[in-house]
Design an enzyme around this catalytic site. Structure first.
Site, short mmCIF file in Angstrom:
data_model
loop_
_atom_site.label_atom_id
_atom_site.label_comp_id
_atom_site.label_asym_id
_atom_site.label_seq_id
_atom_site.Cartn_x
_atom_site.Cartn_y
_atom_site.Cartn_z
N SER A 21 21.53 -30.62 -40.51
CA SER A 21 22.80 -31.33 -40.76
C SER A 21 22.56 -32.66 -41.44
O SER A 21 21.80 -33.49 -40.95
CB SER A 21 23.51 -31.62 -39.44
N HIS A 35 26.06 -26.94 -44.13
CA HIS A 35 24.83 -26.16 -44.31
C HIS A 35 25.04 -25.20 -45.47
O HIS A 35 25.81 -24.25 -45.36
CB HIS A 35 24.49 -25.38 -43.03
N HIS A 67 21.67 -21.31 -36.89
CA HIS A 67 21.60 -21.73 -35.48
C HIS A 67 21.85 -20.54 -34.57
O HIS A 67 22.57 -19.61 -34.92
CB HIS A 67 22.68 -22.78 -35.18
N TYR A 121 23.74 -20.56 -32.01
CA TYR A 121 25.15 -20.48 -31.61
C TYR A 121 26.02 -19.75 -32.64
O TYR A 121 27.16 -19.41 -32.34
CB TYR A 121 25.73 -21.88 -31.32
N GLU A 122 25.49 -19.50 -33.84
CA GLU A 122 26.29 -18.77 -34.83
C GLU A 122 26.43 -17.29 -34.44
O GLU A 122 27.28 -16.59 -34.98
CB GLU A 122 25.66 -18.87 -36.22
N ALA A 173 20.18 -33.56 -37.27
CA ALA A 173 20.96 -34.71 -36.82
C ALA A 173 21.06 -34.59 -35.31
O ALA A 173 21.14 -33.48 -34.77
CB ALA A 173 22.35 -34.69 -37.45
N MET A 200 21.25 -29.34 -31.24
CA MET A 200 21.45 -27.90 -31.01
C MET A 200 20.50 -27.04 -31.83
O MET A 200 20.82 -25.88 -32.13
CB MET A 200 22.90 -27.52 -31.38
N SER A 201 19.36 -27.61 -32.22
CA SER A 201 18.49 -26.83 -33.13
C SER A 201 17.04 -27.21 -32.94
O SER A 201 16.65 -27.75 -31.91
CB SER A 201 18.91 -27.12 -34.58
N ASN A 234 24.91 -40.37 -33.97
CA ASN A 234 25.94 -40.86 -33.04
C ASN A 234 25.27 -41.17 -31.72
O ASN A 234 24.15 -40.72 -31.45
CB ASN A 234 27.01 -39.77 -32.83
N HIS A 278 32.40 -33.32 -35.43
CA HIS A 278 31.33 -32.82 -36.31
C HIS A 278 31.38 -33.47 -37.70
O HIS A 278 30.35 -33.90 -38.23
CB HIS A 278 31.44 -31.29 -36.43
N1 HPA Z 1 24.91 -33.54 -29.42
C1 HPA Z 1 24.48 -32.35 -29.89
N2 HPA Z 1 24.20 -32.12 -31.16
C2 HPA Z 1 24.35 -33.14 -32.01
C3 HPA Z 1 24.79 -34.42 -31.61
C4 HPA Z 1 25.09 -34.61 -30.23
O1 HPA Z 1 25.48 -35.71 -29.78
N3 HPA Z 1 24.81 -35.21 -32.71
C5 HPA Z 1 24.41 -34.43 -33.76
N4 HPA Z 1 24.12 -33.18 -33.34
#
Ligand code: HPA
Length: 274
Positions: A30, A61, A83, A85-86, A113, A211-212, A235, A247
């Site tokens: 990301s 992506h 991913h 989760y897809e 990210a 998540m990756s 973040n 997102h």
């Molecule tokens: N949590 C999970 N995945 C993420 C986050 C988060 O805060 N920021 C970017 N990908």
């Protein structure tokens, strides 16, 4: 895991790039896609043309394999990651690693990210992943053992190569943009975390959450590739910032940092070429 499908995908790449001999792989997660400009391109193949990979379903992506060079190092750049989760299965997550191993590459750099948990991991920070916690509740090596992924019970004492991590620091010094280091925890997604989960993850020793990355890292390490990974802290993790997580805002934060990410990768490739 359906190895026949992975082999079919590899054949499609061989047909498209018959003279390719990548030594390095790069998975752009990301917000990292703009860094592909750091590479001189020799070829591009849409993921849709690669059985076992398929087009990412996540905004941000792209879904193309780039064959390029930077500092003289031939590289396969995965523009967009698949991913768990897809829901497309583990093949699409494992494919880049299978391809790199089959083509004889010796190392892979993974990017993502992430949300910052540790106090100093504020948005805009770049973090070298020193270690990880797999909280996905799933593991891509579950199933019959296949020797192409190494041992039945791979050792994970040092997933992230120490020499690569030093080279990342040296690359960042050249930019005057020091890197943080930390432990990355992966959830399955696709929800972001609850504040209670973030407090629990902090107690476990996690510095950042996403998540990756973890599936590819442990697979590549088990298969004998050297692994390096970088997180862009986009973040503060859930409950630590002052608003809900969105997102689009998270990927926008990463895009705004693209120039520094690109320069970092350029410097890193110079370091890798030494
Ligand atoms: N949590 C999970 N995945 C993420 C986050 C988060 O805060 N920021 C970017 N990908």
């Amino acid at each position: 895991m359906n190895l026949a499908m992975l082999a079919q995908g590899t054949q499609a790449v061989r047909t498209a790039f018959p003279t390719a001999k990548p030594v390095v792989g790069l998975i752009l997660g990301s917000g990292w896609r703009a860094t592909a400009t750091a590479f001189e391109m020799q070829g591009r193949l849409d993921y849709r043309a690669i059985p076992g990979l398929g087009r990412p379903t996540v905004a941000g992506h792209d879904g193309a394999l780039l064959w390029g060079t930077c500092s003289g190092l031939e590289t396969f750049v995965f523009l967009g990651r698949r991913h768990w989760y897809e829901g497309a299965g583990w093949e699409s997550v494992a494919f880049p690693i299978y391809l790199l191993k089959t083509f004889g590459a010796s190392l892979v750099v993974l990017t993502n990210a992430a949300g910052g948990i540790r106090a100093d991991l504020t948005p805009g920070t770049l973090m070298v992943i020193d270690d990880h916690i797999n909280a996905m509740g799933a593991h891509l090596l579950v199933g019959p053992h296949d020797a192409c992924w190494g041992a039945r019970f791979p050792d994970l004492t040092q997933v992230y190569d120490a020499d690569l991590r030093r080279r990342m620091d040296r690359a960042a010094e050249c930019l005057g943009h020091p890197l943080a280091h930390g432990v990355y925890l992966a959830t399955s997604g696709p929800t972001y975390e609850t504040p209670a989960e973030i407090r629990a993850f902090r107690a476990w020793g996690a510095d950042a959450v996403g998540m990756s990355t973890v599936p590819e890292a442990l697979l590549a390490h088990a298969a004998g590739l050297r692994v390096g990974a970088l997180s862009f802290i986009a973040n503060r993790a859930a409950g630590l910032g002052n608003r809900p997580l969105v997102h689009e805002e998270i990927t926008a934060a990463a895009y705004s940092a693209a120039p520094v990410m690109s320069r970092l990768l350029q410097e890193l490739w110079k370091e890798l070429a030494k």
